[in-house]
Design a protein around this motif. Structure first.
Motif, PDB file in Angstrom:
ATOM      1  N   GLY A   1       0.793  -1.227   0.000  1.00 27.31           N
ATOM      2  CA  GLY A   1       0.000   0.000   0.000  1.00 27.31           C
ATOM      3  C   GLY A   1       0.825   1.277   0.000  1.00 27.31           C
ATOM      4  N   ALA A   2       2.144   1.142  -0.161  1.00 31.90           N
ATOM      5  CA  ALA A   2       2.999   2.328  -0.105  1.00 31.90           C
ATOM      6  C   ALA A   2       2.813   3.225  -1.328  1.00 31.90           C
ATOM      7  CB  ALA A   2       4.469   1.910   0.002  1.00 31.90           C
ATOM      8  N   GLY A   3       2.329   2.641  -2.421  1.00 25.37           N
ATOM      9  CA  GLY A   3       2.163   3.441  -3.636  1.00 25.37           C
ATOM     10  C   GLY A   3       3.120   3.047  -4.745  1.00 25.37           C
ATOM     11  N   LYS A   4       3.766   1.891  -4.598  1.00 24.96           N
ATOM     12  CA  LYS A   4       4.759   1.466  -5.601  1.00 24.96           C
ATOM     13  C   LYS A   4       4.103   1.173  -6.944  1.00 24.96           C
ATOM     14  CE  LYS A   4       5.897  -2.150  -3.118  1.00 24.96           C
ATOM     15  NZ  LYS A   4       4.993  -2.067  -1.983  1.00 24.96           N
ATOM     16  N   SER A   5       3.077   0.328  -6.926  1.00 25.21           N
ATOM     17  CA  SER A   5       2.424  -0.035  -8.191  1.00 25.21           C
ATOM     18  C   SER A   5       1.772   1.179  -8.822  1.00 25.21           C
ATOM     19  CB  SER A   5       1.378  -1.114  -7.964  1.00 25.21           C
ATOM     20  OG  SER A   5       1.979  -2.278  -7.471  1.00 25.21           O
TER      21      SER A   5
ATOM     22  N   LEU B   1       4.379   3.068 -10.630  1.00 16.89           N
ATOM     23  CA  LEU B   1       4.756   2.363 -11.859  1.00 16.89           C
ATOM     24  C   LEU B   1       3.677   2.526 -12.921  1.00 16.89           C
ATOM     25  CD1 LEU B   1       7.449   1.085 -11.565  1.00 16.89           C
ATOM     26  CD2 LEU B   1       6.406  -1.162 -11.595  1.00 16.89           C
ATOM     27  N   ARG B   2       2.411   2.389 -12.513  1.00 11.75           N
ATOM     28  CA  ARG B   2       1.313   2.500 -13.491  1.00 11.75           C
ATOM     29  C   ARG B   2       1.272   3.880 -14.124  1.00 11.75           C
ATOM     30  NH1 ARG B   2      -2.269  -0.490  -9.908  1.00 11.75           N
ATOM     31  NH2 ARG B   2      -2.208  -2.635 -10.649  1.00 11.75           N
ATOM     32  N   ILE B   3       1.650   4.893 -13.363  1.00 11.95           N
ATOM     33  CA  ILE B   3       1.704   6.230 -13.969  1.00 11.95           C
ATOM     34  C   ILE B   3       2.833   6.269 -14.991  1.00 11.95           C
ATOM     35  CG2 ILE B   3       2.186   8.664 -13.533  1.00 11.95           C
ATOM     36  CD1 ILE B   3       0.870   8.303 -10.779  1.00 11.95           C
ATOM     37  N   LEU B   4       3.981   5.705 -14.630  1.00  9.26           N
ATOM     38  CA  LEU B   4       5.131   5.771 -15.534  1.00  9.26           C
ATOM     39  C   LEU B   4       4.897   4.989 -16.823  1.00  9.26           C
ATOM     40  CD1 LEU B   4       8.102   5.470 -13.021  1.00  9.26           C
ATOM     41  CD2 LEU B   4       7.203   7.510 -14.138  1.00  9.26           C
ATOM     42  N   ILE B   5       4.116   3.913 -16.751  1.00  6.30           N
ATOM     43  CA  ILE B   5       3.858   3.152 -17.977  1.00  6.30           C
ATOM     44  C   ILE B   5       2.587   3.628 -18.668  1.00  6.30           C
ATOM     45  CG2 ILE B   5       5.044   1.094 -17.167  1.00  6.30           C
ATOM     46  CD1 ILE B   5       2.227  -0.041 -16.719  1.00  6.30           C
TER      47      ILE B   5
ATOM     48  N   VAL C   1       6.374  -5.585 -16.659  1.00  3.92           N
ATOM     49  CA  VAL C   1       6.012  -6.856 -16.050  1.00  3.92           C
ATOM     50  C   VAL C   1       5.127  -6.553 -14.849  1.00  3.92           C
ATOM     51  CG1 VAL C   1       6.863  -8.946 -14.943  1.00  3.92           C
ATOM     52  CG2 VAL C   1       8.171  -7.895 -16.793  1.00  3.92           C
ATOM     53  N   PRO C   2       3.818  -6.787 -14.977  1.00  2.44           N
ATOM     54  CA  PRO C   2       2.904  -6.395 -13.903  1.00  2.44           C
ATOM     55  C   PRO C   2       3.083  -7.239 -12.649  1.00  2.44           C
ATOM     56  CG  PRO C   2       1.692  -7.179 -15.854  1.00  2.44           C
ATOM     57  CD  PRO C   2       3.139  -7.411 -16.109  1.00  2.44           C
ATOM     58  N   GLN C   3       2.483  -6.741 -11.562  1.00  6.17           N
ATOM     59  CA  GLN C   3       2.608  -7.434 -10.289  1.00  6.17           C
ATOM     60  C   GLN C   3       1.822  -8.741 -10.283  1.00  6.17           C
ATOM     61  OE1 GLN C   3       1.792  -4.930  -6.928  1.00  6.17           O
ATOM     62  NE2 GLN C   3       1.632  -6.604  -5.501  1.00  6.17           N
ATOM     63  N   GLU C   4       0.572  -8.675 -10.766  1.00  3.48           N
ATOM     64  CA  GLU C   4      -0.183  -9.919 -10.844  1.00  3.48           C
ATOM     65  C   GLU C   4       0.324 -10.686 -12.057  1.00  3.48           C
ATOM     66  OE1 GLU C   4      -2.424  -7.113 -11.782  1.00  3.48           O
ATOM     67  OE2 GLU C   4      -2.174  -6.386  -9.733  1.00  3.48           O
TER      68      GLU C   4
ATOM     69  N   LEU D   1      -2.160  -5.793 -21.934  1.00  2.00           N
ATOM     70  CA  LEU D   1      -2.481  -5.425 -23.310  1.00  2.00           C
ATOM     71  C   LEU D   1      -2.435  -3.909 -23.481  1.00  2.00           C
ATOM     72  CD1 LEU D   1      -5.498  -7.804 -24.069  1.00  2.00           C
ATOM     73  CD2 LEU D   1      -3.097  -8.131 -24.662  1.00  2.00           C
ATOM     74  N   MET D   2      -2.973  -3.195 -22.491  1.00  2.38           N
ATOM     75  CA  MET D   2      -3.056  -1.749 -22.626  1.00  2.38           C
ATOM     76  C   MET D   2      -1.709  -1.072 -22.438  1.00  2.38           C
ATOM     77  SD  MET D   2      -5.960  -1.531 -23.628  1.00  2.38           S
ATOM     78  CE  MET D   2      -6.872  -0.031 -23.680  1.00  2.38           C
ATOM     79  N   SER D   3      -0.727  -1.787 -21.908  1.00  5.08           N
ATOM     80  CA  SER D   3       0.594  -1.167 -21.767  1.00  5.08           C
ATOM     81  C   SER D   3       1.384  -1.279 -23.073  1.00  5.08           C
ATOM     82  CB  SER D   3       1.369  -1.811 -20.617  1.00  5.08           C
ATOM     83  OG  SER D   3       1.829  -3.097 -20.997  1.00  5.08           O
ATOM     84  N   THR D   4       0.840  -1.953 -24.058  1.00  2.37           N
ATOM     85  CA  THR D   4       1.522  -2.037 -25.352  1.00  2.37           C
ATOM     86  C   THR D   4       1.040  -0.887 -26.243  1.00  2.37           C
ATOM     87  OG1 THR D   4      -0.157  -3.417 -26.399  1.00  2.37           O
ATOM     88  CG2 THR D   4       1.545  -4.556 -25.164  1.00  2.37           C
TER      89      THR D   4
END
Ligand SMILES: Nc1ncnc2c1ncn2[C@@H]1O[C@H](COP(=O)(O)OP(=O)(O)OP(=O)(O)O)[C@@H](O)[C@H]1O
Ligand SMILES: [Mg+2]
Lengths: 324, 259
Positions: A42-46, A49-53, A84-87, B95-98
């Motif tokens: 819950g720190a905000g890591k993902s 990352l999601r913003i950066l990608i 490479v996603p977390q899940e 998929l959406m990250s591509t």
């Protein structure tokens, strides 16, 4: 010496309702380094990352990847990165090879390049033998390897790894650390998240400690440890004296050579100028508050001490890890 | 443009591949439960249904149009399920990250669902033909039936995808679907003609786009072009409005979910 900057964020902020998942993040990632985001659940890591990608729009602030703004030039950024996603983002019904073939089309790789890269990647992650079986027959570690092969397929300049070794056995973790080092040797910039201290320590050139959506400290593991200075004295206190830990902490805090005291469920961590000078006073204080010490240990600061010093708590409880 | 085609082809092939892997679900997709409706209820109610009421030579020929449109309904409303699972297990995020066009994933789903629906409609019309129900408007009529099926299917698939992008859990997804589909069927002319319904029911059924689709398909099967053409014109207009509304809603849900 100024180094080429691969990624830059400026006052990045993302809120969900009233919750700020990340807040006021400003950092730079240099080209060719392994940059870590270290923090508890819950720190905000993902989210970072999601913003950066480009999958999440920041509420405010800016993020720039290889010179392109992630909000304005999302499509350009997507062409340059791997993720490479977390899940484990795997389609159970497709084989490993079919995953890579699908992604090759989505990254618009020419046919001959795809034909060349796919066997190469399957070999790199050691999945050749199972490449033509559906992913539902893979073990967790094999799925993770397939995930990583998928992230590498576009031959990215920057690779984003979200908790690459979460839930893997020791061998698989070491393998993945090896891959990461190989990728770095090939000049790829890597941004990874982790909540394993040893992983951050071993693998990352620089890291940002994230807690509650904010950066609490940033630097190379060595710098962070040196920044703390002094020594850590760790006391383990018998369970029957647990009620007196608070009193002991209070007694220690007033000592001049003690810089900080942090309570743990089983004892105290004491940050001191020098363990040789502080130990007699610490033991005397324990005696005075009649806390029976089971174990006394002192060491140079480690990354977990850095974490505690900057966030005020340990990264995870001392209970055995539970696998998801 | 080339890249766009490459993406859509690859994503559509993924759905095809999945279907061919899921043997069980493939069986159920191709030999749709709706067929049983046609065969069993068509023959079962043969005696119970009054040809004076259904205005058809026999009940199975009356029911065929309803079964065609119910198939479109079921397929359309279930069309978003796979995207829901993709969203839940993170595959959609991958998929959406591509660097694909943002519409490709959704479009591949429309293509796939529409194709499957058309195949099933053909299977149902084939089985109906086997039981002696022949569309009086012939092959051109069947082409128009497919067109109506596609138009209705697109809107329904859009509803399903909008739902998939907005729900918090897949329990919610299936309860909303169940809530939608039964009244859609019973408040339509699928099983009983409007004239045979209580007044309030036929009132409500008139607001159901499904009723219009069924009436047009039914006259294509039973009555011939003269009676069918105005109904077809009407249903095409209604479906265009229906699709526009559904697509607008689903585009909004998609944008909200994908940031
Ligand atoms: N879609 C969302 N809606 C509401 N809150 C969210 C959403 N996504 C994340 N959050 C919240 O934002 C915070 C940061 O989440 P994030 O996933 O970035 O954590 P993390 O550091 O990756 O944790 P973990 O180690 O568990 O993966 C959490 O408090 C989480 O509950
Ligand atoms: Mg995370």
């Amino acid at each position: 010496m100024s180094r080429a900057v691969a990624i830059e964020t400026i006052k990045l902020r993302k809120t969900y309702g009233t919750l700020a998942a990340v807040d006021d993040l400003t950092f730079q990632v240099y080209a060719g380094e392994v940059f870590g985001l270290l923090g508890p659940n819950g720190a905000g890591k993902s989210t970072t990352l999601r913003i950066l990608i480009t999958l999440l729009r920041p509420t405010s602030g800016q993020a720039i990847v290889l010179g392109h703004d992630v909000a304005r030039d999302a499509d350009l950024v997507r062409r340059l990165i791997g993720y490479v996603p977390q899940e484990r983002a795997i389609d159970r019904f497709l084989t490993g090879r079919e995953h890579l073939l699908l992604l090759a089309d989505l990254y618009h790789l020419p046919k001959d390049e795809a034909q060349r890269r796919i066997p190469e990647l399957l070999k790199l992650v050691d999945l050749e033998a199972r490449a033509d079986q559906p992913a539902k027959t893979y073990s967790g570690g094999m799925k993770r390897k397939l995930d990583i092969a998928c992230g590498l397929l576009p031959n990215p300049k920057v690779l984003f790894l979200d908790e690459p070794t979460l839930g893997l056995d020791v061998q698989s973790r070491l393998r993945i650390w090896d891959y990461v080092r190989q990728l770095k040797a090939r000049g790829i910039t890597i941004v990874m998240t982790t909540n394993y201290l040893d992983e951050a320590d071993q693998l990352c050139d620089r890291l940002a400690i994230l807690d509650g959506g904010r950066i609490r400290a940033m630097g190379s593991p060595a710098e962070l440890k040196a920044g703390l200075g002094g020594d850590i004295v760790s006391l383990t206190i018998g369970a029957e004296d647990a009620g007196r830990i608070e009193a002991l902490a209070t007694a220690l805090r007033v000592l001049p050579m003690v810089r900080a005291v942090t309570a743990k469920p089983s004892g105290l961590d004491i940050r001191v100028e020098s363990s040789e000078k502080a130990l007699p006073a610490v033991l005397e204080a324990a005696n005075r508050t009649s806390c029976r010490l089971e174990l006394v240990d002192y060491h140079r600061p480690r990354l977990d001490d850095v974490f505690v010093a900057h966030t005020g708590h340990a990264i995870r409880s001392e209970f055995p890890e539970t696998e998801e | 443009m080339n890249e766009y085609l490459q993406e859509i082809r690859a994503l559509t092939m993924r759905w095809v591949r999945r279907l061919s892997r899921e043997k069980f679900s493939m069986l159920f997709t191709l030999v749709q439960p709706m067929l049983f409706w046609l065969i069993f209820f068509g023959n079962l109610f043969q005696r119970a249904a009054d040809p004076q009421v259904t205005q058809a030579p026999n009940y199975i020929s009356f029911l065929a149009a309803g079964v065609v449109v119910m198939t479109v309904l079921n397929n359309g409303l279930a069309g978003g399920v796979d995207l829901l699972f993709d969203k839940e297990n993170g595959f959609l995020e991958r998929l959406m990250s591509t660097p694909i066009n943002r519409t490709s994933v959704v479009l591949s789903r429309f293509l796939f669902v529409t194709t499957i629906t058309c195949l099933q409609v053909l299977v149902i019309l084939g089985v109906a033909w086997f039981f002696g129900v022949e569309a009086v408007t012939g092959l051109p009529g069947i082409a128009v039936i497919l067109l109506i099926s596609m138009l209705f299917g697109v809107g329904l698939t859009a509803i399903s995808m909008a739902l998939a992008f907005s729900v918090k859990s897949h329990g919610d997804f299936f309860s909303v679907l169940g809530f939608l589909s039964l009244p859609m069927i019973f408040l339509s002319s699928a099983l009983v003609p409007l004239q045979a319904m209580p007044a309030w029911m036929s009132m409500l059924a008139k607001f159901n786009p499904m009723t219009w689709a069924i009436d047009a398909v039914r006259s294509l099967i039973l009555s011939g072009w003269a009676e069918a053409l105005p109904k077809v014109g009407m249903v095409v207009m209604i479906m265009l409005v229906f699709d526009a509304i559904c697509l607008y809603g689903s585009a909004r849900a998609f944008r909200r979910a994908m940031g």
